[in-house]
Design an enzyme around this catalytic site. Structure first.
Site, PDB file in Angstrom:
ATOM      1  N   LYS A 112      45.449 -53.456  55.739  1.00 20.16           N
ATOM      2  CA  LYS A 112      44.592 -52.340  55.638  1.00 20.16           C
ATOM      3  C   LYS A 112      43.260 -52.796  54.765  1.00 20.16           C
ATOM      4  O   LYS A 112      42.222 -51.982  55.095  1.00 20.16           O
ATOM      5  CB  LYS A 112      45.317 -51.303  55.030  1.00 20.16           C
ATOM      6  CG  LYS A 112      46.367 -50.660  55.957  1.00 20.16           C
ATOM      7  CD  LYS A 112      46.733 -49.121  55.474  1.00 20.16           C
ATOM      8  CE  LYS A 112      47.951 -48.674  56.825  1.00 20.16           C
ATOM      9  NZ  LYS A 112      48.424 -47.440  56.137  1.00 20.16           N
ATOM     10  N   LYS A 195      50.556 -54.593  66.700  1.00 23.32           N
ATOM     11  CA  LYS A 195      51.590 -53.646  66.726  1.00 23.32           C
ATOM     12  C   LYS A 195      50.859 -52.481  67.295  1.00 23.32           C
ATOM     13  O   LYS A 195      49.605 -52.118  67.246  1.00 23.32           O
ATOM     14  CB  LYS A 195      51.753 -53.198  65.368  1.00 23.32           C
ATOM     15  CG  LYS A 195      52.858 -52.227  65.043  1.00 23.32           C
ATOM     16  CD  LYS A 195      53.128 -52.012  63.368  1.00 23.32           C
ATOM     17  CE  LYS A 195      51.924 -51.149  62.881  1.00 23.32           C
ATOM     18  NZ  LYS A 195      52.171 -50.551  61.574  1.00 23.32           N
ATOM     19  N   LYS A 198      48.618 -45.918  65.617  1.00 22.34           N
ATOM     20  CA  LYS A 198      47.654 -44.691  65.948  1.00 22.34           C
ATOM     21  C   LYS A 198      46.541 -44.848  65.538  1.00 22.34           C
ATOM     22  O   LYS A 198      45.466 -44.007  65.698  1.00 22.34           O
ATOM     23  CB  LYS A 198      48.415 -43.291  65.468  1.00 22.34           C
ATOM     24  CG  LYS A 198      49.029 -43.406  64.036  1.00 22.34           C
ATOM     25  CD  LYS A 198      49.826 -42.224  63.474  1.00 22.34           C
ATOM     26  CE  LYS A 198      50.661 -42.336  62.467  1.00 22.34           C
ATOM     27  NZ  LYS A 198      51.559 -41.532  61.913  1.00 22.34           N
TER      28      LYS A 198
HETATM   29  P1  TYM Z   1      54.124 -44.615  59.546  1.00 26.65           P
HETATM   30  O1  TYM Z   1      53.427 -43.206  59.577  1.00 26.65           O
HETATM   31  O2  TYM Z   1      53.069 -45.594  59.498  1.00 26.65           O
HETATM   32  O3  TYM Z   1      55.088 -44.844  60.730  1.00 26.65           O
HETATM   33  C1  TYM Z   1      56.210 -43.930  60.685  1.00 26.65           C
HETATM   34  C2  TYM Z   1      57.341 -44.714  61.491  1.00 26.65           C
HETATM   35  O4  TYM Z   1      57.023 -45.398  62.657  1.00 26.65           O
HETATM   36  C3  TYM Z   1      57.396 -46.738  62.460  1.00 26.65           C
HETATM   37  N1  TYM Z   1      56.219 -47.398  63.497  1.00 26.65           N
HETATM   38  C4  TYM Z   1      56.637 -48.353  64.299  1.00 26.65           C
HETATM   39  N2  TYM Z   1      57.969 -48.719  64.969  1.00 26.65           N
HETATM   40  C5  TYM Z   1      57.988 -49.836  66.023  1.00 26.65           C
HETATM   41  N3  TYM Z   1      56.856 -49.987  66.603  1.00 26.65           N
HETATM   42  C6  TYM Z   1      55.592 -49.608  66.217  1.00 26.65           C
HETATM   43  N4  TYM Z   1      54.445 -49.937  66.884  1.00 26.65           N
HETATM   44  C7  TYM Z   1      55.424 -48.702  65.066  1.00 26.65           C
HETATM   45  N5  TYM Z   1      54.462 -48.135  64.387  1.00 26.65           N
HETATM   46  C8  TYM Z   1      55.109 -47.164  63.512  1.00 26.65           C
HETATM   47  C9  TYM Z   1      57.080 -47.217  61.137  1.00 26.65           C
HETATM   48  O5  TYM Z   1      57.889 -48.623  60.820  1.00 26.65           O
HETATM   49  C10 TYM Z   1      57.615 -45.902  60.303  1.00 26.65           C
HETATM   50  O6  TYM Z   1      59.212 -46.117  60.437  1.00 26.65           O
HETATM   51  N6  TYM Z   1      55.013 -45.589  54.694  1.00 26.65           N
HETATM   52  C11 TYM Z   1      55.670 -45.244  55.794  1.00 26.65           C
HETATM   53  C12 TYM Z   1      55.922 -43.780  55.536  1.00 26.65           C
HETATM   54  C13 TYM Z   1      56.835 -43.503  54.381  1.00 26.65           C
HETATM   55  C14 TYM Z   1      58.355 -43.822  54.507  1.00 26.65           C
HETATM   56  C15 TYM Z   1      58.571 -43.439  53.140  1.00 26.65           C
HETATM   57  C16 TYM Z   1      59.090 -44.335  55.287  1.00 26.65           C
HETATM   58  C17 TYM Z   1      56.404 -43.132  53.176  1.00 26.65           C
HETATM   59  N7  TYM Z   1      57.469 -43.017  52.601  1.00 26.65           N
HETATM   60  C18 TYM Z   1      60.027 -43.584  52.520  1.00 26.65           C
HETATM   61  C19 TYM Z   1      60.459 -44.488  54.809  1.00 26.65           C
HETATM   62  C20 TYM Z   1      60.777 -44.228  53.633  1.00 26.65           C
HETATM   63  C21 TYM Z   1      54.387 -45.216  56.958  1.00 26.65           C
HETATM   64  O7  TYM Z   1      53.131 -44.985  56.637  1.00 26.65           O
HETATM   65  O8  TYM Z   1      55.048 -44.975  58.193  1.00 26.65           O
END
Ligand code: TYM
Length: 335
Positions: A112, A195, A198
């Site tokens: 990032k 990957k 969004k």
């Molecule tokens: P975020 O908002 O980027 O994504 C949410 C969830 O979607 C999964 N994900 C994917 N899985 C498979 N293929 C993809 N292309 C793909 N893109 C996204 C992510 O792995 C995630 O599970 N840091 C985290 C949010 C968070 C969190 C937490 C998660 C904050 N605190 C505590 C678990 C526990 C995040 O930015 O997810």
């Protein structure tokens, strides 16, 4: 009974990657014995500047989408992170437990920040500490995520272990990641080595969970592939990332095994395969988009759901966080 915690950033529109990597699992886990806590991580979102009006809008939109996917607020706790200050209180303690070297190794930060490391917010750097606090504030032990979050969960375990060791307690339990075996990483439709995200500048690279039938069909038709026909065994997909990704999505969305999908399309070009894939995606995703729009029409109800969720979340996180503060040596606060 164990406790499950997971989060999603309320930025942009959730993609098929979010859905197959995480959200679908969140919904399925509600059927089990465990208590499920699902969080819209708005504190994480502002590690990169967000327009305030847009952040508010996207928090509503993500809440509506989760409900449309099948999160049941009567069974699970659904809330926005900023409403429960325990996350920040424990996050600060973890800022003081985690080591600079640990955070410098986080690949997501490196991705990032890129070459821009001096310019990004300090929040982006300590983000994984807050993520560890999100989970540990509930003594949650099971965390459904896609595989891009695994390194952060290892860090959360390291932080818990160091806290327990430094203070001579057995207070924070270990976390177990729950990653779907076949869709842990859904890839971009334009580049099978990246990957699906969004935040990708190209909307053609992803399926949004609110896309209509035409958009889905068009994106799948244009999805990058290779000139070879589909093979008859999975091993042959190893060096064909785009084909492997589409076969993985096909299997995940229809509930078939990848072997069964290949048995059906082996030897054929991508034309007929893509047509069936688009049909299956439309049947699955278009109703989610419709339900999302219906939930979004009633903001008062969405606010009520999130606030009820926040009260339930705080009732769990406050005593655990207060106990961590006593362990650290803080005098009791105003609770
Ligand atoms: P975020 O908002 O980027 O994504 C949410 C969830 O979607 C999964 N994900 C994917 N899985 C498979 N293929 C993809 N292309 C793909 N893109 C996204 C992510 O792995 C995630 O599970 N840091 C985290 C949010 C968070 C969190 C937490 C998660 C904050 N605190 C505590 C678990 C526990 C995040 O930015 O997810």
């Amino acid at each position: 009974m164990a406790r499950i915690f997971s989060g999603i950033q309320p930025t942009g529109i959730a993609t098929l990657g979010n859905y197959l990597g995480a959200l679908r699992n969140w919904v399925a886990l509600q059927e089990g014995e465990d208590e499920c806590i699902y969080c819209l991580v708005d504190l994480h979102a502002i590690t990169v500047f967000q327009d305030p009006a847009e952040l508010r809008e996207q928090t509503f939109a993500m809440a509506a989408l989760l409900l449309a996917c099948g999160i049941d607020p009567a069974r699970s706790i659904l809330f926005h992170q900023s409403a429960v200050p325990a996350h920040v209180r424990l996050g600060w303690i973890f800022n003081c437990v985690a080591r600079m070297g640990w955070l410098k190794r986080m690949t997501q930060f490196k991705d990032k920040a890129g070459k821009n490391q001096e310019e990004v917010s300090t929040g982006l750097f300590v983000y994984p500490n807050l993520m560890a606090a999100d989970i540990h504030a509930y003594h949650a032990t099971r965390v459904p995520v896609g595989d891009d979050q695994l390194q952060h969960l290892e860090l959360a375990n390291d932080i818990a272990e160091k806290f327990n060791h430094d203070y001579g307690v057995a207070f924070f339990p270990r976390i177990e990641p729950l990653v779907p075996p076949e869709t842990a990483r859904v890839m971009s439709l334009r580049d099978g080595t990246r990957k699906m995200s969004k935040s990708d500048p190209s909307d053609q690279s992803r399926i949004n969970m609110t896309d209509d039938a035409d958009a889905i069909a068009q994106k799948i038709r244009r999805a990058k592939t290779d000139p070879e026909p589909l093979p008859d065994h999975i091993g042959a997909l190893a060096s064909r990332p785009e084909a492997r990704n589409l076969v993985g999505i096909f299997a995940a969305i229809t509930g078939e095994s990848q072997e069964a999908v290949l048995a059906r399309f082996a030897g054929s070009g991508f034309g007929p395969f893509k047509e069936k894939l688009a049909e299956a995606l439309v049947a699955h995703i278009v109703p989610v988009g419709e339900r999302t729009r219906a939930y979004l029409a009633d903001r008062t109800e969405l606010e009520r759901i999130l606030q009820t969720g926040a009260r339930r979340a705080a009732a769990i996180a406050n005593p655990i966080t207060a106990a961590a503060e006593r362990i650290v040596g803080f005098l009791p606060g105003a609770e």
